[in-house]
Motif scaffolding. Structure first.
Motif, PDB file in Angstrom:
ATOM      1  N   THR A  21      80.600 -22.097 -14.939  1.00 18.82           N
ATOM      2  CA  THR A  21      80.590 -23.413 -15.584  1.00 18.82           C
ATOM      3  C   THR A  21      81.684 -24.323 -15.020  1.00 18.82           C
ATOM      4  O   THR A  21      81.458 -25.513 -14.773  1.00 18.82           O
ATOM      5  N   GLY A  22      82.885 -23.756 -14.823  1.00 16.99           N
ATOM      6  CA  GLY A  22      83.953 -24.566 -14.229  1.00 16.99           C
ATOM      7  C   GLY A  22      83.658 -24.924 -12.792  1.00 16.99           C
ATOM      8  O   GLY A  22      83.913 -26.057 -12.347  1.00 16.99           O
ATOM      9  N   GLY A  23      83.081 -23.966 -12.044  1.00 13.11           N
ATOM     10  CA  GLY A  23      82.718 -24.251 -10.651  1.00 13.11           C
ATOM     11  C   GLY A  23      81.651 -25.323 -10.555  1.00 13.11           C
ATOM     12  O   GLY A  23      81.644 -26.115  -9.601  1.00 13.11           O
ATOM     13  N   GLY A  24      80.746 -25.346 -11.541  1.00  9.55           N
ATOM     14  CA  GLY A  24      79.729 -26.401 -11.550  1.00  9.55           C
ATOM     15  C   GLY A  24      80.356 -27.782 -11.667  1.00  9.55           C
ATOM     16  O   GLY A  24      79.941 -28.737 -10.991  1.00  9.55           O
ATOM     17  N   ILE A  25      81.371 -27.918 -12.514  1.00  9.74           N
ATOM     18  CA  ILE A  25      82.066 -29.211 -12.667  1.00  9.74           C
ATOM     19  C   ILE A  25      82.801 -29.580 -11.383  1.00  9.74           C
ATOM     20  O   ILE A  25      82.778 -30.736 -10.935  1.00  9.74           O
ATOM     21  N   ASP A  26      83.466 -28.576 -10.774  1.00 12.27           N
ATOM     22  CA  ASP A  26      84.140 -28.842  -9.501  1.00 12.27           C
ATOM     23  C   ASP A  26      83.152 -29.312  -8.439  1.00 12.27           C
ATOM     24  O   ASP A  26      83.452 -30.230  -7.667  1.00 12.27           O
ATOM     25  N   ALA A  27      81.975 -28.669  -8.413  1.00 12.46           N
ATOM     26  CA  ALA A  27      80.959 -29.058  -7.422  1.00 12.46           C
ATOM     27  C   ALA A  27      80.474 -30.485  -7.666  1.00 12.46           C
ATOM     28  O   ALA A  27      80.239 -31.249  -6.721  1.00 12.46           O
ATOM     29  N   MET A  28      80.316 -30.859  -8.939  1.00 12.33           N
ATOM     30  CA  MET A  28      79.909 -32.230  -9.261  1.00 12.33           C
ATOM     31  C   MET A  28      80.950 -33.236  -8.802  1.00 12.33           C
ATOM     32  O   MET A  28      80.628 -34.316  -8.281  1.00 12.33           O
ATOM     33  N   LEU A  29      82.221 -32.904  -9.017  1.00 10.25           N
ATOM     34  CA  LEU A  29      83.292 -33.803  -8.588  1.00 10.25           C
ATOM     35  C   LEU A  29      83.315 -33.952  -7.070  1.00 10.25           C
ATOM     36  O   LEU A  29      83.598 -35.035  -6.534  1.00 10.25           O
ATOM     37  N   PHE A  30      83.019 -32.848  -6.386  1.00 16.91           N
ATOM     38  CA  PHE A  30      83.087 -32.863  -4.936  1.00 16.91           C
ATOM     39  C   PHE A  30      82.097 -33.843  -4.325  1.00 16.91           C
ATOM     40  O   PHE A  30      82.352 -34.426  -3.252  1.00 16.91           O
ATOM     41  N   ILE A  31      80.950 -34.041  -4.992  1.00 11.68           N
ATOM     42  CA  ILE A  31      79.918 -34.916  -4.413  1.00 11.68           C
ATOM     43  C   ILE A  31      79.961 -36.332  -4.985  1.00 11.68           C
ATOM     44  O   ILE A  31      79.082 -37.136  -4.686  1.00 11.68           O
ATOM     45  N   THR A  32      80.956 -36.628  -5.825  1.00 11.37           N
ATOM     46  CA  THR A  32      81.033 -37.983  -6.382  1.00 11.37           C
ATOM     47  C   THR A  32      81.373 -39.003  -5.300  1.00 11.37           C
ATOM     48  O   THR A  32      82.158 -38.733  -4.380  1.00 11.37           O
ATOM     49  N   GLY A  33      80.770 -40.155  -5.432  1.00 18.42           N
ATOM     50  CA  GLY A  33      81.070 -41.247  -4.511  1.00 18.42           C
ATOM     51  C   GLY A  33      82.286 -42.036  -4.977  1.00 18.42           C
ATOM     52  O   GLY A  33      82.746 -41.865  -6.117  1.00 18.42           O
ATOM     53  N   PRO A  34      82.816 -42.891  -4.118  1.00 17.94           N
ATOM     54  CA  PRO A  34      84.030 -43.661  -4.460  1.00 17.94           C
ATOM     55  C   PRO A  34      83.884 -44.499  -5.719  1.00 17.94           C
ATOM     56  O   PRO A  34      84.853 -44.728  -6.437  1.00 17.94           O
ATOM     57  N   GLU A  35      82.666 -44.962  -5.990  1.00 17.59           N
ATOM     58  CA  GLU A  35      82.465 -45.844  -7.133  1.00 17.59           C
ATOM     59  C   GLU A  35      81.938 -45.124  -8.372  1.00 17.59           C
ATOM     60  O   GLU A  35      81.719 -45.757  -9.415  1.00 17.59           O
ATOM     61  N   ASP A  36      81.707 -43.822  -8.269  1.00 15.57           N
ATOM     62  CA  ASP A  36      81.155 -43.078  -9.413  1.00 15.57           C
ATOM     63  C   ASP A  36      82.229 -42.860 -10.477  1.00 15.57           C
ATOM     64  O   ASP A  36      83.337 -42.392 -10.176  1.00 15.57           O
ATOM     65  N   PRO A  37      81.912 -43.184 -11.746  1.00 15.16           N
ATOM     66  CA  PRO A  37      82.892 -42.988 -12.828  1.00 15.16           C
ATOM     67  C   PRO A  37      83.191 -41.515 -13.117  1.00 15.16           C
ATOM     68  O   PRO A  37      84.153 -41.206 -13.804  1.00 15.16           O
ATOM     69  N   ALA A  38      82.380 -40.584 -12.604  1.00 14.58           N
ATOM     70  CA  ALA A  38      82.535 -39.162 -12.952  1.00 14.58           C
ATOM     71  C   ALA A  38      83.926 -38.642 -12.641  1.00 14.58           C
ATOM     72  O   ALA A  38      84.471 -37.827 -13.371  1.00 14.58           O
ATOM     73  N   LYS A  39      84.507 -39.146 -11.532  1.00 10.55           N
ATOM     74  CA  LYS A  39      85.818 -38.626 -11.148  1.00 10.55           C
ATOM     75  C   LYS A  39      86.904 -38.981 -12.162  1.00 10.55           C
ATOM     76  O   LYS A  39      87.965 -38.357 -12.189  1.00 10.55           O
ATOM     77  N   ASN A  40      86.639 -39.955 -13.031  1.00  9.08           N
ATOM     78  CA  ASN A  40      87.614 -40.337 -14.060  1.00  9.08           C
ATOM     79  C   ASN A  40      87.387 -39.639 -15.399  1.00  9.08           C
ATOM     80  O   ASN A  40      88.307 -39.560 -16.218  1.00  9.08           O
ATOM     81  N   PHE A  41      86.165 -39.158 -15.632  1.00  7.16           N
ATOM     82  CA  PHE A  41      85.823 -38.682 -16.970  1.00  7.16           C
ATOM     83  C   PHE A  41      85.409 -37.201 -17.043  1.00  7.16           C
ATOM     84  O   PHE A  41      85.427 -36.612 -18.114  1.00  7.16           O
ATOM     85  N   TYR A  42      85.048 -36.601 -15.903  1.00  7.59           N
ATOM     86  CA  TYR A  42      84.494 -35.259 -15.980  1.00  7.59           C
ATOM     87  C   TYR A  42      85.549 -34.166 -16.210  1.00  7.59           C
ATOM     88  O   TYR A  42      85.216 -33.003 -16.366  1.00  7.59           O
ATOM     89  N   TYR A  43      86.824 -34.575 -16.229  1.00 12.30           N
ATOM     90  CA  TYR A  43      87.840 -33.593 -16.605  1.00 12.30           C
ATOM     91  C   TYR A  43      87.618 -33.135 -18.055  1.00 12.30           C
ATOM     92  O   TYR A  43      88.013 -32.036 -18.446  1.00 12.30           O
TER      93      TYR A  43
END
Length: 397
Positions: free
Chosen positions: A93-115
């Motif tokens: 489950t934690g690796g899945g979140i890391d993988a999602m963060l890895f593919i985020t684009g510069p403008e994607d809000p995920a990098k600010n909220f997926y923690y």
């Protein structure tokens, strides 16, 4: 190290006690993880639009792996490898979140909220895991490190604002681990305390049952010889007579009184006398059938209840003579050899009495007649209510 530690002799029972809780918690954990991973998929439409299909594939892979873990809980190997499989679930489950963060684009809000998703993973780790605390802590801090490394790769760490966001997320995640460790320690303390209390309660209940059984046994048995006592004798005699009335059977009562027993107590002491009584009790019991009742009537008096066929009253004679011969064998006590004999009176129902009290009086009277004839004898109440010798009864039969 811990309050209320589990004693070494109870460790295996404690592990077995936790097995049910481990299985239930694991299934709940995996099911919640599946639901949450699927439920947050619509959020990706806003938070990760640049790689929506890829992130949904990641979610699908995590969900499939979690379902496989749910299935594994129904097999014996799950508990055998519990800590490893629980650790695997959080790495998935934690690796899945890391993988999602890895593919985020510069403008994607995920990098600010997926923690926040990683916070949920850490909360689940300490809430549902029954692994050793250091296992959970190692897994929890590994998730923090992997998340911060991934975040540092997708953010511009030279930007002060970006650096502050990474540090802030790290502080929150580390704090979640610290809180989780203390809450898990407290929870495990309560679990151990509950287990020990249940063990104590089980021991108390077992002791109470044992004491009750012992009390019930002593209420109907003689403490010295462990034979039935007078109370049990009367109870069974009444019951046997009722059955005999309806079935047409015969009940023989043998009343036994030891000859010369007082001299043993006077010359050698009560301890030797008690040992002699126990020896006699064993010898009498060995002379009867398993369903016959042998009782210590009191002092050096014993009684036997025999259910016999009316046509075979000689059975009672044979038993009486067998008891007499057995008692007359020397009793060896330390360096001493004790010699005993007995006087035995026999009475039959319904021939000599119509109820239990009358039958006891008849057998007792016959016993005294045996003593009067020189002791070491068997006397049987005759059909005219007068005592007869055992030979007379055998002849009569």
């Amino acid at each position: 190290m811990f309050r209320n530690p589990i004693p070494e002799q109870l460790q295996s029972e404690y592990v077995a006690h936790l097995s049910g809780a481990r299985l239930r918690a694991a299934r709940q954990l995996f099911l919640l993880a599946v639901i949450l991973y699927a439920a947050f998929a619509p959020v990706d439409l806003w938070a990760l639009p640049s790689a929506l299909i890829t992130v949904w594939k990641i979610r699908a892979v995590v969900v499939v792996l979690l379902i496989a873990l749910i299935i594994s809980t129904y097999y014996s190997f799950f508990l055998k490898h519990y800590s490893l499989l629980i650790l695997a679930s959080f790495l998935i489950t934690g690796g899945g979140i890391d993988a999602m963060l890895f593919i985020t684009g510069p403008e994607d809000p995920a990098k600010n909220f997926y923690y926040a998703g990683m916070l949920l993973v850490i909360m689940g780790l300490y809430s549902f895991s029954f692994s050793p605390i250091w296992h959970d802590a190692l897994a929890g801090f590994s998730l923090v490190v992997s998340y911060l490394l991934m975040l540092s790769l997708i953010r511009d760490m030279s930007d002060q604002r970006e650096f502050f966001i990474v540090i802030t997320n790290g502080v929150f995640l580390v704090s979640a681990n610290v809180l989780g460790i203390f809450s898990a320690l407290k929870r495990n303390e309560y679990i151990r305390e509950s287990f020990l209390l249940r063990q104590k309660l089980s021991e108390d209940l077992a002791r109470t049952r044992q004491e009750k059984q012992q009390s019930e046994f002593l209420s109907e048995h003689d403490a010295l010889t462990e034979l039935c006592n007078r109370k049990k004798l009367m109870k069974d005699l009444y019951e046997n007579l009722e059955i005999a009335r309806s079935s047409g059977q015969c009940v023989a009562l043998l009343f036994i009184d030891l000859d010369g027993f007082k001299a043993i107590n006077d010359n050698y002491g009560h301890a030797v006398g008690d040992d002699a009584l126990k020896a006699v009790a064993g010898r009498i019991t060995a002379c009867v059938r398993g369903d016959d009742l042998v009782a210590r009537y009191g002092g050096d008096e014993f009684a036997i209840i025999l259910n016999i066929d009316p046509a075979h009253r000689e059975v009672a004679v044979r038993v009486a003579n067998s008891v007499l011969a057995s008692i007359e064998k020397p009793v060896r006590h330390s360096a001493m050899t004790l010699k005993l004999s007995a006087s035995i009176g026999v009475a039959f129902f319904p021939d000599h009495a119509s109820d239990a009290d009358m039958l006891i009086r008849a057998a007792d009277k016959s016993m005294y007649e045996a003593k009067g004839m020189g002791k070491g004898r068997v006397s049987i109440t005759s059909n005219d209510k007068e005592p007869a010798s055992s030979q007379e009864l055998v002849t009569e039969v």
